[in-house]
Design an enzyme around this catalytic site. Structure first.
Site, mmCIF file in Angstrom:
data_model
loop_
_atom_site.group_PDB
_atom_site.id
_atom_site.type_symbol
_atom_site.label_atom_id
_atom_site.label_comp_id
_atom_site.label_asym_id
_atom_site.label_seq_id
_atom_site.Cartn_x
_atom_site.Cartn_y
_atom_site.Cartn_z
ATOM 1 N N GLY A 117 39.252 30.884 48.254
ATOM 2 C CA GLY A 117 40.457 30.232 47.734
ATOM 3 C C GLY A 117 40.613 30.432 46.238
ATOM 4 O O GLY A 117 40.319 29.547 45.431
ATOM 5 N N SER A 125 42.422 35.813 52.711
ATOM 6 C CA SER A 125 42.058 36.650 53.857
ATOM 7 C C SER A 125 41.273 35.834 54.863
ATOM 8 O O SER A 125 40.349 35.106 54.476
ATOM 9 C CB SER A 125 41.165 37.818 53.443
ATOM 10 N N GLU A 144 29.779 41.930 43.781
ATOM 11 C CA GLU A 144 30.347 43.096 44.438
ATOM 12 C C GLU A 144 29.869 44.338 43.684
ATOM 13 O O GLU A 144 30.511 44.798 42.770
ATOM 14 C CB GLU A 144 31.857 42.926 44.387
#
Lengths: 393, 360
Positions: free
Chosen positions: A129, A167, A250
């Site tokens: 979120g 998503s 990431e």
């Protein structure tokens, strides 16, 4: 520099490849090769649990939380084999790659005990979120608010606001939410990182239909949604630092898996070109060669990112990698359409898309989400090249 | 699997970086390119003999260092940052690689120690109908290795100090747009006279030449990455200093984004070069496509960066005095050196199994 693996690592590769092969030609053959984010979601949640039971879900994590403490090379091998086996996209990746590592790095012991095992076992799905209608590229402008109030079970956060582009929210059990917990605060200050259960009356999820006709993204409305007071990661007001930590996880390994997927796509394009004769067109040949070069450069860039040194000649791609792969993938979609010709524009009666047509359309999002190309260029210019910062309003 | 340079590799990189800093100022580069030979013999002596770089790829027992492509790529990347003209590409890479691939011990023992020590320079060239044009260093090389481009693939080695060869070949300097790569034309005047220089022919000669040129592509690619990095570094410095409209022009997004794109291309090219050097070291069969990968990726990056360097420097970037044009011209010669980019992409297309004729 060495690209090859040791004997022990190759044995590990065989072990995971065999396991994946058994599962994906056996009980899970129905989910093999799924590239759409939302297709067969319930089966893919079962797949997450299968991965979890066998200890393949979060292999880099500590053993006490369901991991294998796999080192970098083993994580690389796993990612490669996973993609090579055409295992389906990970519905659990928000938990395994974002929420989990954030809790590991910044969470309390109680939070680790509560959340990490259920993530690595595939029992709880997560969503992120972050973005809001007025906080896209300017993420620090989030306006969703939370305040501590006395609830029936003790103190709790009460959340009001709206998130967007969330998503897989429709399958998630939990959401990590950045929201404003200091009234009147602005920008990066006064934000907190809350863990919020999705199954409650205060949360309303509305799918967004995308240009592909599918709905991977959602709007999520928080109308007096609640979560327990201790479901905050890090200090109240220090949520920005935690959120940025999440983004920095990431790095490298998962990009190698993504590249195996890209490689499969390029192989499909090559066989299509050979089948329909486009392969004899010199321009198509050059474009395919160029796509292959880009793919090799990406693989090497991921390996450079994985180097754990401070050598700038090895770590440069951490700044340039996102814009490179996103732009490359968008061009791959265009190449696929040019190779297919008009046939590529054919859809099913319910606007079902072929994998290649979906690639063409969906890759328009690649250069937008997780930092648009324009934001990436700002980051490169300011952080890597040391140029003056953009004025902020 | 290991993603770090060894201590030795880091050391070589540092050593060459120090050399280039001392021997490759803009003034030194311009002096060398204006000279008849096209390079400065003193700095070549330091690089080849004192630092032993000419023998990097030559085995220990033949007087070299017995190192490989990765070390060579690091050397060329450092040298590429400056544009110092030198015979290294031919004498340290293409020549020795060709000889090493010929499998002729006597030839190797005769020539390689002399090349490795920097005593002799060599140029390798392909003869088309008895003529080789634009041969880097061809006008000044001590030794010429010539390969006829017909079905016989005859390979000749000529010691140009031997006056006897003067009736057989003629060597003339060719003035090129990129003055940092002096080149020459080699003409065969008397084909019969060539017989005494023939050392090999057929497939073995052809393959040796091909492999030598492919090694050359990787070295040129590494050099181009270094040059592109220089274009970026110099331009970043300039846009931080240059002020217009009351602010540094580097604060304008139109300028920042252009520089960011330069870095994106450079990092991709650097990755491609390291990857190709590493892959070839471990899997020699991948040489053709890996050479193409490195060369085209790096050539494209340098072309972009050199062009943007001129654009972002404005008027000063268009002058002879500023070095921008040297990089821009180097980019052009890089894109066609030994092979064009599109020919190299075609090598990849073939390796990928793309059928070239109709529906398969």
């Amino acid at each position: 520099m060495k690209l090859s693996f040791t004997k022990a690592q190759e044995a590990f590769r065989t072990e995971i490849a065999d396991w994946l092969d058994r599962q994906l030609t056996g009980p899970y053959s129905d989910v093999r090769g799924i590239t759409s984010q939302t297709e067969a979601a319930q089966r893919r949640i079962q797949w997450e649990q299968e991965l979890g039971r066998a200890g393949w879900s979060a292999i880099g994590w500590p053993e006490e939380f369901g991991g294998r403490e796999a080192d970098l090379a083993e994580q690389v091998i796993f990612a490669e084999e996973y993609a090579r086996a055409k295992a389906p996209g990970r519905l659990g990746h928000m938990g395994v790659e974002l929420a989990g590592p954030t809790i590991l790095a910044f969470g309390s012991d109680a939070q680790k005990q509560r959340f990490l095992p259920s993530i690595s076992r595939g029992e709880e799905m997560w969503c992120q979120g972050y973005s809001e209608p007025n906080a896209g590229s300017d993420l620090a402008n989030v306006n969703t608010k939370a305040r501590l109030e006395q609830g029936p079970m003790g103190k709790q956060w009460v959340i009001e606001g709206q998130k967007i582009w969330t998503s897989l929210a429709q399958f998630a059990d939990w959401c990590f939410v950045i929201c404003r917990t200091e009234q009147g605060s602005q920008g990066r200050h006064g934000l907190s990182y809350l863990l919020v259960p999705m199954d409650q009356p205060g949360i309303d999820i509305r799918p967004i239909r995308q240009m592909t006709g599918e709905s991977d993204f959602n709007e999520v409305f928080f109308d007096k949604a609640v979560t327990a007071a201790d479901n905050i990661v890090g200090q109240a007001g220090a949520g920005w630092q935690v959120a940025m930590g999440t983004l920095s996880f990431e790095r490298g390994v998962s990009t190698l898996a993504q590249q195996m997927h890209f490689r499969n796509e390029l192989a499909t394009i090559i066989s299509m070109a050979n089948a329909n004769g486009q392969s004899s067109d010199p321009i198509i040949r050059q474009r395919i060669a160029k796509a292959w070069r880009g793919l090799q450069a990406m693989r090497a860039s991921a390996l450079r990112m994985l180097s754990q040194t401070d050598d700038g000649m090895l770590t440069g791609p951490q700044f340039t990698y996102k814009i490179f792969w996103a732009s490359w993938h968008r061009q791959l979609g265009e190449l696929a359409m040019d190779v297919m010709g008009q046939e590529g524009e054919l859809t099913g009666g319910d606007y079902e898309l072929s994998d290649m047509t979906r690639l063409f359309l969906f890759s328009r999002a690649d250069t937008i989400y997780a930092g648009t190309n324009q934001i990436q260029r700002n980051l490169i210019a300011e952080r890597a090249l040391g140029l003056p910062k953009e004025p902020r309003g | 699997m290991q993603f770090e340079f060894t201590e030795e590799q880091t050391m070589i990189r540092q050593m060459v970086s120090d050399f280039a800093r001392d021997h490759a100022s803009s003034q030194q580069v311009r002096q060398a390119m204006a000279s008849e030979s096209g390079f400065d013999p003193d700095s070549w002596q330091v690089l080849s003999q004192n630092l032993g770089i000419a023998g990097l790829l030559v085995p220990d027992d033949l007087g070299g260092q017995g190192l490989g492509l990765i070390e060579m790529a690091l050397v060329f990347e450092q040298l590429g940052q400056y544009l110092l003209p030198s015979p290294l590409l031919q004498t340290g890479v293409i020549g020795p690689t060709l000889l090493l691939n010929l499998q002729d011990k006597a030839l190797q023992q005769h020539w390689l120690p002399q090349l490795a020590s920097g005593q002799l320079t060599v140029s390798v060239a392909r003869l088309v109908d008895g003529i080789a044009d634009y041969v880097i260093g061809g006008h000044s090389a001590d030794v010429l290795i010539l390969c006829s481009d017909d079905i016989n693939n005859e390979l000749y080695i000529i010691d140009t100090a031997d006056r006897k060869c003067q009736g057989t070949i003629r060597v003339t300097r060719q003035d090129m747009m990129d003055q940092t790569r002096a080149a020459g034309r080699i003409e065969v005047l008397n084909q019969k006279g060539m017989d005494e220089y023939r050392v090999a022919d057929g497939t073995s000669a052809k393959n040796a030449l091909q492999r030598a040129e492919q090694f050359g592509h990787i070295a040129v690619a590494a050099e181009a990455v270094g040059s592109a990095q220089s274009c970026l570094d110099k331009t970043v410095q300039y846009v931080k200093d240059r002020r217009q409209f009351g602010r540094a022009i580097g604060s304008f997004q139109a300028v920042k984004h252009q520089l960011a794109d330069m870095m994106v291309h450079i990092e991709a090219a650097r990755s491609a070069v390291y990857f190709s050097a590493c892959s070839v070291a471990e899997q020699p069969l991948q040489l053709p496509e890996m050479a193409s990968l490195a060369r085209v990726q790096a050539s494209e990056a340098l072309s972009l960066c050199a062009a943007e360097m001129i654009q972002l420097h404005g008027g000063i970037g268009f002058t002879w005095e500023h070095d921008a044009h040297l990089y821009f011209k180097r980019a052009r010669s890089t894109a066609t050196l030994l092979a064009t980019n599109s020919a190299l992409d075609e090598v990849i297309a073939e390796q990928l199994g793309l059928c070239s004729e109709g529906v398969s």
